[in-house]
Enzyme design. Sequence first.
Site, PDB file in Angstrom:
ATOM      1  N   GLU A 146      39.487   6.826 -37.437  1.00 26.87           N
ATOM      2  CA  GLU A 146      38.912   5.770 -36.584  1.00 26.87           C
ATOM      3  C   GLU A 146      39.991   5.153 -35.705  1.00 26.87           C
ATOM      4  OE1 GLU A 146      37.000   3.639 -39.773  1.00 26.87           O
ATOM      5  OE2 GLU A 146      35.544   5.254 -39.975  1.00 26.87           O
TER       6      GLU A 146
ATOM      7  N   ASN B  22      38.584   2.311 -49.186  1.00 28.46           N
ATOM      8  CA  ASN B  22      38.900   1.822 -47.835  1.00 28.46           C
ATOM      9  C   ASN B  22      37.711   0.984 -47.380  1.00 28.46           C
ATOM     10  OD1 ASN B  22      39.534   1.390 -45.159  1.00 28.46           O
ATOM     11  ND2 ASN B  22      39.053   3.490 -44.504  1.00 28.46           N
TER      12      ASN B  22
END
Length: 254
Positions: free
Chosen positions: A97, A9
Amino acid sequence: MTKKLIVGNWKMNGSLADNAALLGAVREGCAGGAAADLAFCASAPYLAQLQSLLCGSRIDWGAQDCSAHAAGAYTGEVSAAMLRDFGCRYVIVGHSERRQYHHESDDLVALKAQRALAAGVTPIVCVGETLADREAGRTEFVVKRQLSAVIHAVGHCSSEIVVAYEPVWAIGTGRTASPEQAQAVHVVLRAQLRAASVNTSHNRILYGGSMNAGNAAELLAQPDIDGGLIGGASLKAADFLQILASCPVEAARG
Ligand code: PEP
């Protein structure tokens, strides 16, 4: 038999030049074969680049988010069908997030997972507790609540999702869950999937949270950890390749 899956990621990092250099090095590093399936999830503007550089390779690619809507007046959003147009195999949904900075609820994440599946893109559904949750003994409650919203929304397609257990306190902090802590939560998640799914043999449950070249082998040796979702360490080819090399040879699960 479960082959591990290692997914990078990149978060909001990268450039055309940096991406090309990184992917070139990873391709070269696993040209002779890789012990695991692998993929990179990039920011939307780079998906065309990943498609052009990785098409025909053993590396898959994906996005870091998708819209909960199919199409229409949603300025700035990217639909799952658009991701499919760019060859994405995966899309991360519910990363902490996004839950934290964009206030994404369990129900919104579930809708995104549903949209992804409808478009033929596999959602990597992130779940994980905060430090406060863990200290209050609420880890199991929180991850089960998060996963249950997705299971409820996607029904029998639950067998098609990838789950990533990412304790919030371990993401980008250098603080990793111990192999035993991670394994314990993975067991809970697998039992939840088993109870809900028609067929869980496809489900892979990844661990994410400061996994790196130094701690990957121990984490990936756990019987219910089917791979890793790697943030910071996926930005350096050598680290990512080392994580890949830490994957044990496929093992049978009873
Ligand atoms: C992530 O962003 O999913 C992640 C696990 O990050 P890091 O590896 O940097 O903790």
